[in-house]
Design a protein around this motif. Structure first.
Motif, PDB file in Angstrom:
ATOM      1  N   SER A  94      12.056 -15.914   7.396  1.00  0.00           N
ATOM      2  CA  SER A  94      13.404 -15.608   7.863  1.00  0.00           C
ATOM      3  C   SER A  94      13.966 -14.337   7.252  1.00  0.00           C
ATOM      4  O   SER A  94      14.850 -13.705   7.821  1.00  0.00           O
ATOM      5  N   ARG A  95      13.460 -13.942   6.083  1.00  0.00           N
ATOM      6  CA  ARG A  95      14.010 -12.752   5.430  1.00  0.00           C
ATOM      7  C   ARG A  95      12.930 -11.718   5.144  1.00  0.00           C
ATOM      8  O   ARG A  95      12.980 -11.012   4.139  1.00  0.00           O
ATOM      9  N   ALA A  96      11.958 -11.618   6.040  1.00  0.00           N
ATOM     10  CA  ALA A  96      10.819 -10.709   5.825  1.00  0.00           C
ATOM     11  C   ALA A  96      11.259  -9.260   6.002  1.00  0.00           C
ATOM     12  O   ALA A  96      11.056  -8.649   7.043  1.00  0.00           O
ATOM     13  N   ASP A  97      11.899  -8.699   4.974  1.00  0.00           N
ATOM     14  CA  ASP A  97      12.385  -7.322   5.070  1.00  0.00           C
ATOM     15  C   ASP A  97      11.385  -6.314   4.518  1.00  0.00           C
ATOM     16  O   ASP A  97      11.605  -5.117   4.589  1.00  0.00           O
ATOM     17  N   GLY A  98      10.277  -6.796   3.951  1.00  0.00           N
ATOM     18  CA  GLY A  98       9.239  -5.895   3.484  1.00  0.00           C
ATOM     19  C   GLY A  98       9.453  -5.323   2.096  1.00  0.00           C
ATOM     20  O   GLY A  98       8.546  -4.772   1.499  1.00  0.00           O
ATOM     21  N   GLY A  99      10.674  -5.446   1.536  1.00  0.00           N
ATOM     22  CA  GLY A  99      10.930  -4.943   0.191  1.00  0.00           C
ATOM     23  C   GLY A  99      11.047  -3.425   0.143  1.00  0.00           C
ATOM     24  O   GLY A  99      10.891  -2.719   1.130  1.00  0.00           O
ATOM     25  N   GLU A 100      11.335  -2.922  -1.059  1.00  0.00           N
ATOM     26  CA  GLU A 100      11.421  -1.474  -1.266  1.00  0.00           C
ATOM     27  C   GLU A 100      10.023  -0.859  -1.202  1.00  0.00           C
ATOM     28  O   GLU A 100       9.090  -1.357  -1.825  1.00  0.00           O
ATOM     29  N   THR A 101       9.885   0.221  -0.445  1.00  0.00           N
ATOM     30  CA  THR A 101       8.564   0.827  -0.278  1.00  0.00           C
ATOM     31  C   THR A 101       8.275   1.841  -1.382  1.00  0.00           C
ATOM     32  O   THR A 101       9.184   2.448  -1.950  1.00  0.00           O
ATOM     33  N   GLU A 102       7.003   1.992  -1.651  1.00  0.00           N
ATOM     34  CA  GLU A 102       6.506   2.988  -2.598  1.00  0.00           C
ATOM     35  C   GLU A 102       5.099   3.384  -2.168  1.00  0.00           C
ATOM     36  O   GLU A 102       4.522   2.789  -1.250  1.00  0.00           O
ATOM     37  N   ARG A 103       4.536   4.370  -2.810  1.00  0.00           N
ATOM     38  CA  ARG A 103       3.170   4.803  -2.487  1.00  0.00           C
ATOM     39  C   ARG A 103       2.181   3.773  -3.042  1.00  0.00           C
ATOM     40  O   ARG A 103       2.180   3.497  -4.238  1.00  0.00           O
ATOM     41  N   VAL A 104       1.368   3.204  -2.160  1.00  0.00           N
ATOM     42  CA  VAL A 104       0.413   2.158  -2.541  1.00  0.00           C
ATOM     43  C   VAL A 104      -0.993   2.625  -2.180  1.00  0.00           C
ATOM     44  O   VAL A 104      -1.245   3.057  -1.047  1.00  0.00           O
ATOM     45  N   GLU A 105      -1.912   2.543  -3.138  1.00  0.00           N
ATOM     46  CA  GLU A 105      -3.307   2.892  -2.888  1.00  0.00           C
ATOM     47  C   GLU A 105      -4.010   1.657  -2.335  1.00  0.00           C
ATOM     48  O   GLU A 105      -4.177   0.653  -3.021  1.00  0.00           O
ATOM     49  N   VAL A 106      -4.419   1.726  -1.071  1.00  0.00           N
ATOM     50  CA  VAL A 106      -4.919   0.561  -0.354  1.00  0.00           C
ATOM     51  C   VAL A 106      -6.225   0.043  -0.932  1.00  0.00           C
ATOM     52  O   VAL A 106      -6.431  -1.179  -1.048  1.00  0.00           O
ATOM     53  N   ASN A 107      -7.145   0.928  -1.302  1.00  0.00           N
ATOM     54  CA  ASN A 107      -8.432   0.477  -1.851  1.00  0.00           C
ATOM     55  C   ASN A 107      -8.224  -0.407  -3.083  1.00  0.00           C
ATOM     56  O   ASN A 107      -8.834  -1.476  -3.208  1.00  0.00           O
ATOM     57  N   ALA A 108      -7.371   0.029  -3.988  1.00  0.00           N
ATOM     58  CA  ALA A 108      -7.125  -0.725  -5.222  1.00  0.00           C
ATOM     59  C   ALA A 108      -6.428  -2.047  -4.912  1.00  0.00           C
ATOM     60  O   ALA A 108      -6.740  -3.083  -5.515  1.00  0.00           O
ATOM     61  N   LEU A 109      -5.474  -2.022  -3.977  1.00  0.00           N
ATOM     62  CA  LEU A 109      -4.752  -3.248  -3.635  1.00  0.00           C
ATOM     63  C   LEU A 109      -5.695  -4.281  -3.027  1.00  0.00           C
ATOM     64  O   LEU A 109      -5.666  -5.465  -3.413  1.00  0.00           O
ATOM     65  N   VAL A 110      -6.541  -3.861  -2.083  1.00  0.00           N
ATOM     66  CA  VAL A 110      -7.471  -4.798  -1.441  1.00  0.00           C
ATOM     67  C   VAL A 110      -8.474  -5.343  -2.458  1.00  0.00           C
ATOM     68  O   VAL A 110      -8.792  -6.534  -2.460  1.00  0.00           O
ATOM     69  N   GLU A 111      -8.965  -4.484  -3.338  1.00  0.00           N
ATOM     70  CA  GLU A 111      -9.909  -4.934  -4.364  1.00  0.00           C
ATOM     71  C   GLU A 111      -9.271  -5.992  -5.266  1.00  0.00           C
ATOM     72  O   GLU A 111      -9.909  -6.992  -5.614  1.00  0.00           O
ATOM     73  N   ALA A 112      -8.002  -5.798  -5.628  1.00  0.00           N
ATOM     74  CA  ALA A 112      -7.305  -6.779  -6.468  1.00  0.00           C
ATOM     75  C   ALA A 112      -7.149  -8.106  -5.727  1.00  0.00           C
ATOM     76  O   ALA A 112      -7.311  -9.184  -6.318  1.00  0.00           O
ATOM     77  N   VAL A 113      -6.829  -8.054  -4.432  1.00  0.00           N
ATOM     78  CA  VAL A 113      -6.688  -9.277  -3.637  1.00  0.00           C
ATOM     79  C   VAL A 113      -8.008 -10.039  -3.595  1.00  0.00           C
ATOM     80  O   VAL A 113      -8.049 -11.263  -3.772  1.00  0.00           O
ATOM     81  N   LEU A 114      -9.106  -9.324  -3.373  1.00  0.00           N
ATOM     82  CA  LEU A 114     -10.420  -9.979  -3.305  1.00  0.00           C
ATOM     83  C   LEU A 114     -10.811 -10.587  -4.653  1.00  0.00           C
ATOM     84  O   LEU A 114     -11.416 -11.658  -4.703  1.00  0.00           O
ATOM     85  N   THR A 115     -10.465  -9.905  -5.734  1.00  0.00           N
ATOM     86  CA  THR A 115     -10.741 -10.462  -7.070  1.00  0.00           C
ATOM     87  C   THR A 115      -9.986 -11.773  -7.266  1.00  0.00           C
ATOM     88  O   THR A 115     -10.529 -12.745  -7.801  1.00  0.00           O
ATOM     89  N   ASN A 116      -8.749 -11.817  -6.797  1.00  0.00           N
ATOM     90  CA  ASN A 116      -7.942 -13.038  -6.933  1.00  0.00           C
ATOM     91  C   ASN A 116      -8.492 -14.191  -6.093  1.00  0.00           C
ATOM     92  O   ASN A 116      -8.189 -15.357  -6.374  1.00  0.00           O
ATOM     93  N   HIS A 117      -9.272 -13.865  -5.064  1.00  0.00           N
ATOM     94  CA  HIS A 117      -9.829 -14.894  -4.187  1.00  0.00           C
ATOM     95  C   HIS A 117     -11.297 -15.198  -4.486  1.00  0.00           C
ATOM     96  O   HIS A 117     -11.962 -15.887  -3.703  1.00  0.00           O
ATOM     97  N   ALA A 118     -11.793 -14.714  -5.604  1.00  0.00           N
ATOM     98  CA  ALA A 118     -13.209 -14.904  -5.945  1.00  0.00           C
ATOM     99  C   ALA A 118     -13.567 -16.385  -6.046  1.00  0.00           C
ATOM    100  O   ALA A 118     -14.618 -16.831  -5.554  1.00  0.00           O
ATOM    101  N   ALA A 119     -12.710 -17.174  -6.684  1.00  0.00           N
ATOM    102  CA  ALA A 119     -12.997 -18.603  -6.843  1.00  0.00           C
ATOM    103  C   ALA A 119     -13.015 -19.307  -5.489  1.00  0.00           C
ATOM    104  O   ALA A 119     -13.879 -20.165  -5.236  1.00  0.00           O
TER     105      ALA A 119
END
Length: 250
Positions: A94-119
């Motif tokens: 209901s409140r999906a406003d996306g938050g304040e934007t900043e420069r995000v490096e996609v490769n690093a973000l995706v790698e961190a997500v995959l690490t969190n899902h390793a188990a």
């Protein structure tokens, strides 16, 4: 006489315009009420099973021995957690406003997500293929919501492969020198049914027994907040490929 005709014509146009505006307003209100009714029905239906389970467990604690009471209490906690998760996802949607934007490096973000899902990958006996481009992929987004989007797509893919399989995640540019960043998440599951394809991003549309059906709808809203798109492709019997496209930050 010409002045009179113009006045009559003006009155006709004004009346027609007013009637169209009123009809449009009634249509909007009708659609809004329909959406509210659909939402209320879906939420009520989703809550009935956990509440029934909580009640049954509570009744059992009145007659069970200590071990039985502990098991019932654990079930109560589990069902309460399900309700809490649904409430949180509904609020996020209901409140999906996306938050304040900043420069995000996609490769690093995706790698961190995959690490969190390793188990989760290991438990599901799913092999991971992560193919990342060496080109820096920077987008304007809020890291936490964007991580949530990628994480949701990864979990959907894992859960689709009930007998194990391969999860392939690719980060790249749409084409060399392009201004669009692509993240694709592919699974080797059974793919989507024809009925599910027609309601993919509708709130509360889900094939999971304990799912809320808000994950894809929320993900799509968040990606759109960053001027991007989310698309799902599912050739018959060949799994699902989710593609997130985002503008590349200069």
């Amino acid at each position: 006489r010409d002045v009179y005709k113009r006045q009559v014509l003006y009155q006709i146009v004004r009346r027609a315009s007013r009637l169209m505006a009123e009809q449009q307003q009634r249509l909007v209100e009708s659609e809004r009420l329909s959406m509210v009714g659909e939402t209320a029905s879906a939420v009520a239906h989703a809550m009935r099973n956990p509440l029934a389970s909580i009640r049954a467990c509570a009744e059992l604690t009145l007659t069970d021995d200590l071990d039985g009471a502990r098991e019932s209490a654990a079930d109560i906690i589990s069902e309460a957690d399900r309700l809490d998760r649904w409430a949180r996802e509904l609020l996020e949607f209901s409140r999906a406003d996306g938050g304040e934007t900043e420069r995000v490096e996609v490769n690093a973000l995706v790698e961190a997500v995959l690490t969190n899902h390793a188990a989760a990958l290991q438990r599901a006996r799913v092999a991971l293929r992560f193919e990342r481009t060496e080109t820096p992929l920077t987008v304007l987004a809020s890291p936490a919501p964007l991580s949530q989007v990628i994480g949701n797509l990864v979990m959907n893919a894992i859960e689709a492969m009930e007998d194990g399989g391969t999860l392939r995640v690719v980060t790249t540019l749409e084409k060399p020198g392009a201004k669009r960043v692509l993240v694709t998440v592919s699974d080797t599951g059974p793919g989507l049914s024809s009925a599910m394809r027609g309601r993919l991003f509708r709130p509360f549309a889900t094939t999971k027994p304990t799912g809320t059906g808000l994950g894809l709808a929320l993900s799509q809203r968040l990606v759109q907040r960053y001027a991007g798109t989310l698309r799902l492709d599912s050739p018959p019997g060949r799994g699902v490929t989710a593609t997130v496209r985002l503008p590349r930050a200069g």
